[in-house]
Every structure is written in structure tokens, then in C-alpha cells.
Design a protein around this motif. Structure first.
Motif, short mmCIF file in Angstrom:
data_model
loop_
_atom_site.label_atom_id
_atom_site.label_comp_id
_atom_site.label_asym_id
_atom_site.label_seq_id
_atom_site.Cartn_x
_atom_site.Cartn_y
_atom_site.Cartn_z
N GLY A 26 -2.23 1.76 -4.98
CA GLY A 26 -3.08 3.20 -4.98
C GLY A 26 -3.72 3.13 -6.50
N THR A 27 -3.72 4.30 -6.96
CA THR A 27 -4.38 4.63 -8.19
C THR A 27 -3.90 4.25 -9.47
N ARG B 5 4.67 4.68 -3.48
CA ARG B 5 3.93 5.83 -3.84
C ARG B 5 2.73 5.50 -4.50
N ASP B 6 1.55 6.49 -4.71
CA ASP B 6 0.47 6.23 -5.35
C ASP B 6 0.83 6.24 -6.85
N GLN C 239 0.87 -1.21 -0.01
CA GLN C 239 -0.03 0.08 -0.11
C GLN C 239 0.94 1.29 0.06
N VAL C 240 0.30 2.35 -0.24
CA VAL C 240 0.86 3.52 -0.30
C VAL C 240 1.63 3.99 0.90
#
Length: 256
Positions: free
Chosen positions: A119-120, A92-93, A32-33
Motif C-alpha cells: 500500500g502506501t 495492512r496499508d 496487497q492490503v
């Protein structure tokens, strides 16, 4: 030399494969971020210890690396695709993370890799990841007794070409069983109908990996991490399979 495995030996490899698949699922969920790559490495070390498995990476010292390798999982981010050393980096995202993991249990090895997006996700990154997964499926489908190794390689290459991705031939799949790397080599590019005839009992790690806009690679100063030469993002999918009279069997299949 290629060692054909018995049904009982394939089942022992499947036991290892289930553990490998579970670890990749866990690491993918943990990625995860804000999570540091070293945290993921420590998680995997603990799981190996608890299971009584043996890392195929620790102390690995092939001719192409700056050995010995002193980690138990390869974690490659963004333009890195193979042999990434876990290091002090917080995810990082939007990062593209490739996880490659191999262990032995009771003398039998399994090897698998998957790429996830933290993330995204960007659409072009999803497309790249899905292309490697599609290529892996195509390669597995071609791995049948009586076919040739070139059929597997050509099936992988056809998917890459269809998506517009170039194919590097310096690193590819391989045989495995009692050790992580055995004969034969499995290129991600080839000609159908050519090459070694496939036989029941062969066990292979198929591993298509692509960079978005190049087939050239560069090596980091750490002597291990391989990146796309132009900095474009990368993805990598891998399964351990067994060729049987009933068709290919995926020994590192992830459940759920």
C-alpha cells in the motif's frame, strides 16, 4: 568445505535462480492490503508443486530454530526480518513485508529475498529498503576473484554505516549450491583485505538486512521469527551470486 562450481553447474543454479526470482516477483505483486499471509504461502506451495521443485525450508531443522520448519517461504512483517512463519495475518496499508525463498531444482539450489511495502509507503521505510538493496549491490561488486571475504562484508557495512543503520552479525550470508547452507559464512560486517580469498566457482548468497535503530534481535515464541529487539522496522535483500573470472554473476536476478 567449499565446493567450486563449474560453468555448467552455475548454469544449473541459474535455472533455479530464475524460478526463485519469478516467485518473489509474483508474491510481491500479490501482497496487497487485505491479503492473508497464508494465501501467499498457499500460492507458493502450488507453484513449487507445479514446477517439480523441492522446498529448502520444509522440514528444515537447524540448531537455532524450533524445527522442523513447516512452510515453504519466510514472510516477515514490519519489525520481523528473518525466518518469519506465515500465519493468519491480513496485510495492512504501510506494512513492510520481507519475503525469503529458497528451492532446489534437479539438485541445485538458489536463495533470494526482497522487501516490499504494502500500500502506501512511509519515506523512512523506503529509505531502509533501499539501503539494503544498495548494500547488496556493493557486496556483489566486491565479490571478485582475488578479493577477500572481508571486502564483501566491509562493502555491505559501509552502506549501512553511511545510512546510519547498525549491523547485526549473528545472521548473514552463506555459501550454497547442492544444499541451502554451505561454507563459507558471509558476515554483513568486516574488514577489507581480511578473510578468505575469493575464487572463481564460489557461489554465495549475500543478504544484508538492517533494523532501523538497533543491531539486537529477539526470537518470537514460535521459535523461528526473528525481530528487532526495540520493535523498529526492518528490511532484507538477498541474491544468489556466482564468482567468475569475468566478475560476479547474479543468479536470482529479477527481470522487469
Amino acid at each position: 568445505m567449499i565446493e567450486l562450481k563449474s560453468s555448467a553447474e552455475i548454469e544449473r543454479m541459474r535455472t533455479t535462480g530464475r524460478f526463485v526470482a519469478q516467485i518473489l516477483t509474483e508474491v510481491g505483486e500479490l501482497a496487497q492490503v487485505g491479503v492473508n499471509l497464508l494465501e501467499l504461502e498457499q500460492h507458493v506451495r502450488g507453484r513449487i508443486r507445479d514446477r517439480g521443485a523441492q522446498s529448502c525450508y520444509w522440514d528444515y531443522a537447524p540448531s537455532f530454530g524450533n524445527g522442523p520448519f513447516r512452510n515453504v517461504i519466510c514472510l516477515s512483517v514490519n519489525d520481523a526480518v528473518l525466518h518469519g512463519l506465515p500465519h493468519d495475518y491480513a496485510l495492512r496499508d504501510g506494512d513492510v513485508l520481507t519475503m525469503d525463498f529458497a528451492v532446489g531444482i534437479d539438485g541445485w539450489v538458489a536463495d533470494s529475498a526482497r522487501t516490499v511495502i504494502v500500500g502506501t509507503p512511509a519515506a523512512e521505510d523506503l529509505r531502509l529498503v533501499h539501503a539494503t538493496e544498495e548494500a547488496l549491490e556493493a557486496g556483489i561488486a566486491a565479490a571478485r576473484p582475488g578479493n577477500r571475504m572481508g571486502d564483501v562484508s566491509a562493502a555491505i557495512e559501509a552502506v549501512a554505516t553511511g545510512h546510519g543503520y547498525p549491523v547485526n552479525t549473528e545472521f548473514g550470508g552463506h555459501g550454497l549450491g547442492r544444499t541451502m547452507h554451505e561454507d563459507p559464512h558471509v558476515s554483513n560486517k568486516g574488514r577489507a583485505g581480511r578473510g578468505l580469498k575469493l575464487r572463481a566457482g564460489m557461489t554465495l548468497a549475500l543478504e544484508p538486512w538492517f533494523a532501523r535503530t538497533t543491531d539486537q534481535i529477539v526470537l518470537d515464541p514460535d521459535g523461528w521469527t526473528i525481530r528487532s529487539a526495540d520493535g523498529s522496522r526492518t528490511a532484507h535483500s538477498e541474491h544468489t551470486i556466482a564468482i567468475t573470472e569475468a566478475g560476479p554473476q547474479v543468479l536470482t536476478e529479477r527481470l522487469g
